[in-house]
Design an enzyme around this catalytic site. Structure first.
Site, PDB file in Angstrom:
ATOM      1  CE  LYS A 202       0.065  42.404 -20.687  1.00  0.00           C
ATOM      2  NZ  LYS A 202       1.319  43.131 -20.973  1.00  0.00           N
ATOM      3  CG  HIS A 221       6.429  49.419 -21.631  1.00  0.00           C
ATOM      4  ND1 HIS A 221       7.024  48.478 -20.820  1.00  0.00           N
ATOM      5  CD2 HIS A 221       5.148  49.533 -21.188  1.00  0.00           C
ATOM      6  CE1 HIS A 221       6.147  48.024 -19.933  1.00  0.00           C
ATOM      7  NE2 HIS A 221       5.010  48.658 -20.129  1.00  0.00           N
TER       8      HIS A 221
END
Length: 335
Positions: A202, A221
């Site tokens: 990513k 997260h």
């Protein structure tokens, strides 16, 4: 265009002192209010090439228990290759918008691969100040070159070389994590998918933001991967939640930042902790990062390793297919 990209919003915000309301975080998440600026312990830094390998194993195990994150130096990936990886990623995001859109994630597609801005569901309707590009880099059978930029021309060669080096580093990390729990060297890697494990690259692109005090590049997260191996650029932004505080990660040129993800927490039956983290943004500079998520294949079932669960330590997590786990996590559904 499926959505207005954050890069475009940032360009139109250059002369403003405001951002659209959907990017403004609630007070309890705003970095200006919640970042801790006092003296704090630094994220552990581990020399992977230390001649005392028992010490390396101990340091990795301790960091994975206490922090869920650590940085590694002398990892064997050439510094100039990391610089090339960063350069070709930056060149992609510098392309004209129409060209980037050629790699956009198809609307309605089940995959997360492709160029985009939104990933998981936010229950408050808030957005991250970031665009991204996702594509798998390993194993070859799972690569979809449709999502690999053809510009710059060296993009593919650089990413393929990086994947080769990455696999060696990852194998060493998995062995250390296994031995650190008293397990056979291959136990955690096999529990996370073995040779079928998928490497998902990513590229995060966090444009300059006129109100970095109010926005987040990525909200807090834990990663749903087994582990995440991340290269940042030199613009600070990664923050880790430790002992009730949000603290900044120190930038070390050429180091790899290793996140323990949800699947390792599950496999270790909670002995290793997935790190809660987030990303801030900058008013003057664009931040970028290159995480590679090590994930089991979708149909692969992950649960606590039997060696680590017994009557005294019953399983703390359900065993489930990775694709089901991912679906629940991205859609904010209970596991």
């Amino acid at each position: 265009m499926e959505v207005e990209r954050v890069q475009a919003i940032a360009l139109s915000s250059l002369t403003k002192d405001s951002i659209p309301t959907e990017f403004i975080r609630p007070e309890e998440e705003q970095p200006a209010i919640t970042t801790f600026h006092g003296p704090v312990p630094e994220i552990p830094v581990i020399d992977l090439d230390d001649h005392d390998q028992e010490k390396v194993i101990r340091l990795i195990a301790n960091a994975s228990r206490d922090w869920g994150i650590f940085q590694v130096v002398n990892h064997g990936i050439p510094f100039d290759l990391i610089e090339k990886l960063q350069q070709v990623g930056k060149e992609f995001f510098d392309l004209p918008q129409e060209e980037k859109e050629l790699y956009a994630k198809p609307s309605g597609a089940q995959t997360i691969e492709g160029y985009g801005s939104k990933l998981g569901k936010d229950l408050q309707g808030k957005k991250n100040w970031a665009d991204h590009l996702f594509h798998r880099i390993w194993p070859p059978s799972r690569i979809n070159y449709q999502f690999w930029p053809q510009n710059p021309p060296s993009y593919r060669a650089v990413n393929e070389e990086y994947a080769e080096y990455m696999r060696r580093v990852v194998d060493k990390l998995f062995k250390c994590l296994s031995i650190g729990l008293g397990l056979a060297p291959h136990a955690i890697k096999e529990g996370a998918g073995g040779e079928e494990m998928e490497y998902l690259m990513k590229i995060n692109y966090y444009p300059t933001c006129p109100r970095p005090d109010l926005a987040l590049g990525v909200a807090s997260h834990t990663d749903l991967s087994a582990i995440t191996v991340l290269v940042p650029n030199d613009v600070p932004g990664l923050q880790v939640f430790k002992d009730g505080l949000w603290i900044d990660a120190k930038y070390i040129p050429g180091a790899l930042i290793i996140h323990i993800g949800d699947q390792i927490e599950i496999l270790s039956n909670g002995k290793y902790k997935a790190v809660l983290h987030r990303t801030t943004v900058d008013k003057e500079k664009t931040r970028m990062s290159w995480p590679v998520f090590l994930e089991p294949p979708g149909e692969f079932v992950v649960g606590p390793l039997p060696q680590l669960a017994d009557e005294q330590n019953p399983p703390k997590y359900k065993a489930k297919r990775f694709k089901d786990y991912s679906y629940c996590k991205l859609n904010k559904l209970p596991q």
